[in-house]
Design a protein around this motif. Sequence first.
Motif, PDB file in Angstrom:
ATOM      1  N   GLU A   1     -14.140 -35.260  -3.243  1.00 36.46           N
ATOM      2  CA  GLU A   1     -13.628 -35.036  -1.889  1.00 36.46           C
ATOM      3  C   GLU A   1     -12.419 -35.942  -1.615  1.00 36.46           C
ATOM      4  OE1 GLU A   1     -15.069 -32.569  -0.477  1.00 36.46           O
ATOM      5  OE2 GLU A   1     -13.880 -32.661   1.366  1.00 36.46           O
ATOM      6  N   ALA A   2     -12.480 -37.159  -2.174  1.00 33.57           N
ATOM      7  CA  ALA A   2     -11.418 -38.149  -1.927  1.00 33.57           C
ATOM      8  C   ALA A   2     -10.073 -37.710  -2.514  1.00 33.57           C
ATOM      9  CB  ALA A   2     -11.822 -39.498  -2.520  1.00 33.57           C
ATOM     10  N   ARG A   3     -10.111 -36.752  -3.421  1.00 34.43           N
ATOM     11  CA  ARG A   3      -8.846 -36.275  -4.006  1.00 34.43           C
ATOM     12  C   ARG A   3      -8.086 -35.351  -3.064  1.00 34.43           C
ATOM     13  NH1 ARG A   3      -8.574 -37.030  -9.467  1.00 34.43           N
ATOM     14  NH2 ARG A   3     -10.464 -37.927 -10.358  1.00 34.43           N
ATOM     15  N   LYS A   4      -8.747 -34.934  -1.987  1.00 35.17           N
ATOM     16  CA  LYS A   4      -8.135 -33.914  -1.119  1.00 35.17           C
ATOM     17  C   LYS A   4      -7.694 -34.455   0.241  1.00 35.17           C
ATOM     18  CE  LYS A   4     -11.813 -30.876  -2.726  1.00 35.17           C
ATOM     19  NZ  LYS A   4     -13.028 -30.311  -2.155  1.00 35.17           N
ATOM     20  N   THR A   5      -7.391 -35.734   0.308  1.00 33.82           N
ATOM     21  CA  THR A   5      -7.164 -36.305   1.638  1.00 33.82           C
ATOM     22  C   THR A   5      -5.830 -35.946   2.236  1.00 33.82           C
ATOM     23  OG1 THR A   5      -6.274 -38.288   0.655  1.00 33.82           O
ATOM     24  CG2 THR A   5      -8.609 -38.297   1.219  1.00 33.82           C
ATOM     25  N   GLY A   6      -4.805 -35.716   1.428  1.00 32.50           N
ATOM     26  CA  GLY A   6      -3.507 -35.363   1.977  1.00 32.50           C
ATOM     27  C   GLY A   6      -2.905 -36.438   2.860  1.00 32.50           C
TER      28      GLY A   6
ATOM     29  N   TRP B   1      -8.203 -44.400   7.983  1.00 33.84           N
ATOM     30  CA  TRP B   1      -8.747 -43.931   6.713  1.00 33.84           C
ATOM     31  C   TRP B   1      -9.624 -42.695   6.908  1.00 33.84           C
ATOM     32  CZ3 TRP B   1      -9.193 -46.963   1.828  1.00 33.84           C
ATOM     33  CH2 TRP B   1      -8.296 -48.047   1.805  1.00 33.84           C
ATOM     34  N   ARG B   2      -9.704 -41.909   5.874  1.00 33.47           N
ATOM     35  CA  ARG B   2     -10.700 -40.856   5.833  1.00 33.47           C
ATOM     36  C   ARG B   2     -12.001 -41.494   5.360  1.00 33.47           C
ATOM     37  NH1 ARG B   2     -11.266 -35.719   1.961  1.00 33.47           N
ATOM     38  NH2 ARG B   2     -12.461 -34.446   3.396  1.00 33.47           N
ATOM     39  N   VAL B   3     -13.086 -41.198   6.044  1.00 31.37           N
ATOM     40  CA  VAL B   3     -14.346 -41.877   5.773  1.00 31.37           C
ATOM     41  C   VAL B   3     -15.393 -40.885   5.278  1.00 31.37           C
ATOM     42  CG1 VAL B   3     -16.155 -43.346   6.739  1.00 31.37           C
ATOM     43  CG2 VAL B   3     -13.821 -43.508   7.626  1.00 31.37           C
TER      44      VAL B   3
ATOM     45  N   GLU C   1     -18.214 -47.029   9.923  1.00 34.20           N
ATOM     46  CA  GLU C   1     -17.428 -45.824   9.683  1.00 34.20           C
ATOM     47  C   GLU C   1     -16.290 -45.711  10.701  1.00 34.20           C
ATOM     48  OE1 GLU C   1     -20.660 -46.013   9.226  1.00 34.20           O
ATOM     49  OE2 GLU C   1     -21.158 -44.943   7.377  1.00 34.20           O
ATOM     50  N   GLU C   2     -16.634 -45.993  11.963  1.00 38.86           N
ATOM     51  CA  GLU C   2     -15.614 -45.876  13.019  1.00 38.86           C
ATOM     52  C   GLU C   2     -14.508 -46.902  12.855  1.00 38.86           C
ATOM     53  OE1 GLU C   2     -17.298 -45.609  17.024  1.00 38.86           O
ATOM     54  OE2 GLU C   2     -19.008 -44.558  16.101  1.00 38.86           O
ATOM     55  N   LYS C   3     -14.882 -48.088  12.352  1.00 38.90           N
ATOM     56  CA  LYS C   3     -13.847 -49.105  12.127  1.00 38.90           C
ATOM     57  C   LYS C   3     -12.811 -48.589  11.135  1.00 38.90           C
ATOM     58  CE  LYS C   3     -15.935 -53.581  13.214  1.00 38.90           C
ATOM     59  NZ  LYS C   3     -17.369 -53.394  13.450  1.00 38.90           N
ATOM     60  N   TRP C   4     -13.278 -48.090  10.006  1.00 37.42           N
ATOM     61  CA  TRP C   4     -12.327 -47.607   8.992  1.00 37.42           C
ATOM     62  C   TRP C   4     -11.535 -46.414   9.512  1.00 37.42           C
ATOM     63  CZ3 TRP C   4     -10.994 -49.909   4.429  1.00 37.42           C
ATOM     64  CH2 TRP C   4     -11.812 -50.955   3.972  1.00 37.42           C
ATOM     65  N   ARG C   5     -12.225 -45.531  10.232  1.00 35.34           N
ATOM     66  CA  ARG C   5     -11.546 -44.354  10.787  1.00 35.34           C
ATOM     67  C   ARG C   5     -10.448 -44.812  11.744  1.00 35.34           C
ATOM     68  NH1 ARG C   5     -16.204 -41.712  12.193  1.00 35.34           N
ATOM     69  NH2 ARG C   5     -16.518 -40.933  10.080  1.00 35.34           N
ATOM     70  N   GLY C   6     -10.786 -45.803  12.538  1.00 32.66           N
ATOM     71  CA  GLY C   6      -9.814 -46.342  13.485  1.00 32.66           C
ATOM     72  C   GLY C   6      -8.610 -46.963  12.798  1.00 32.66           C
ATOM     73  N   PHE C   7      -8.805 -47.427  11.581  1.00 32.41           N
ATOM     74  CA  PHE C   7      -7.703 -48.012  10.810  1.00 32.41           C
ATOM     75  C   PHE C   7      -6.915 -46.940  10.048  1.00 32.41           C
ATOM     76  CE2 PHE C   7      -7.711 -52.723  10.713  1.00 32.41           C
ATOM     77  CZ  PHE C   7      -8.704 -52.948  11.640  1.00 32.41           C
TER      78      PHE C   7
END
Lengths: 281, 313
Positions: free
Chosen positions: A226-231, A207-209, A199-205
């Motif tokens: 939830e993924a539709r609301k990332t902005g 992304w919303r995780v 999770e932290e890897k993707w967050r660090g890149f």
Amino acid sequence: MEAINDEKVRELKLKANEIRKWVIKMVYAAQSGHPGGSLSAADILAVLYFHELHVDPKNPDWPQRDRFVLSKGHASPAYYAALAMRGFFPEEELLKFRKVESFLQGHPSLMVPGVDMCTGSLGQGLSAGIGMALAGKMDSLDYRVYVLLGDGEIEEGNVWEAAMTAATRKLDNLVAIVDRNKIQLDDFTDRMVELDPLEEKWRGFGWRVISINGHDIVQIIRALNEARKTGGRPTVIIAHTVKGKGVSYMENTPVYHGKPPQSEEEYEKALKELEEERRGI
Amino acid sequence: MNWDYESPRKAYGETLVELGRERDDIVVMDADLSTSTKTAMFGTEFPERFFNVGLQEQNMMGIAAGLARCGKTVFASSFAVFATGRAYDQVRQSIAYPRLNVKIVATHGGITVGEDGASHQMIEDIGLMSGLPNMRVIVPVDSNEVRSVIRFVASEDGPFYVRLTRTALPNLTDGDFKFGKGAVMRDGTDMTIIATGIEVGYSLKAAELLKEKGIDMQVVNMSTIKPIDRDIIIKSARDTGLIMTVEDHNIYNGLGSRVAEVLSENYPVRMLRHGMRDIFGRSGRWDTLLSHYEMDEKGIAKVAENFYKEVKS
């Protein structure tokens, strides 16, 4: 958050169960194919094809359709089953999977109605998804792009090139789903390459995780909502799953990553277990 | 054939800009070499249709495939070594196999990259790309032809590989490119040199040197490597009985190999493949490298004369 209807959840559970049965029938008929990672992804595919994706089986190339890329192309049995069940081609074709007379290639090919991208060589599908997401923004079309990745697959460097670029380009119309079944062809992923903290890897890149149980229909639906609301950010759903889910002797082992039931008895046992599961839904 | 020198890369960049003005489906990609490949010219005018993804050749090819799958005509550029070598599997799986509308236009093909050395001198790209089903391969002979070729590939659906050189090239044609057709650039009776890209000009000059020695050379420009023009190869073999190929590429899997296949299957005559003889290049000025590997006019003339004497005397 829209209410999630119990009847809808039950319907999707039945679809996932049906996908799993097809997976077993297809790889047994072909005496070839990848059941483990198909079974782990069945619930995700059921939600995508029977709830989330705006697609038109009568018009597979409809420009406004949502795109789906099965980056973990070896899960083709589950993918083809979902496509056939959704009406892209007759279900009879499924038992010709991997046979020379069929268009159902071992790995997803554009020969198959409803397939948006050729995949099979791991690590490339997220890049294709970025191209589709960019095209959607250029053409002011509001379709969304979904890419299903394997957890072994993300050992490929190309995935992380794509991860950086998707965040750079603020592709909030792109959703990656990682089928975190913790097993790859040769062994458990953590004995091959340390993927955690994933999770932290993707967050660090950038992304919303969202982390979920990838077999829980309600959690899958909620994560996709939830993924539709990332902005301005792409979303990755880390779907924690069980390799071989639904067939006891295939669960949590690398053995059935890429081989069918090894005997008539194994085949019958798998279908029997899945039928029992269906009755419980 | 006015022999004015002009940069094929600049011709590429200019043509992309023209195409961008004419068609809004044209999208251009690069991987941090846009000032060298000249795709930056397109990026300046059409920033919303230009994607420079940084040092991600593999990702670039995958994104190009996704864009093409959504109806875009995509030009993806880098140096030949990275566009074809680094990203080979992405080109194979995501572009060639689904036959998507991506034009891979690579600059800096061959040893004429010069000082950067073997790491950047791509001498296997024609082989790599020719080996892919669905892929068509073009090596424009000059900047006029670059303009025609870029317009041609933009108008044809499906994948192409177009190989450009770093250095300026003499304009030998007026750009009347015909896909899949070779062209006789100089008539002759004793022997035929079939060359591609930068080596066509040097072969023409070599033919002049050999004329002084009483050898009358025919010179053929082979801009399209795949599909290769079988007819012109067979006709040259019939007319002159002796063939030599010259290319800024490994003699394995490039122009020489394609010509050898056509001859051996149809009209076997003696032939000699000239180019990089299965060795990596080295650093040096591009013109001194061509001289070093006997791929300039003097080198070609020497190799051709020796071959001619060996066979015909």
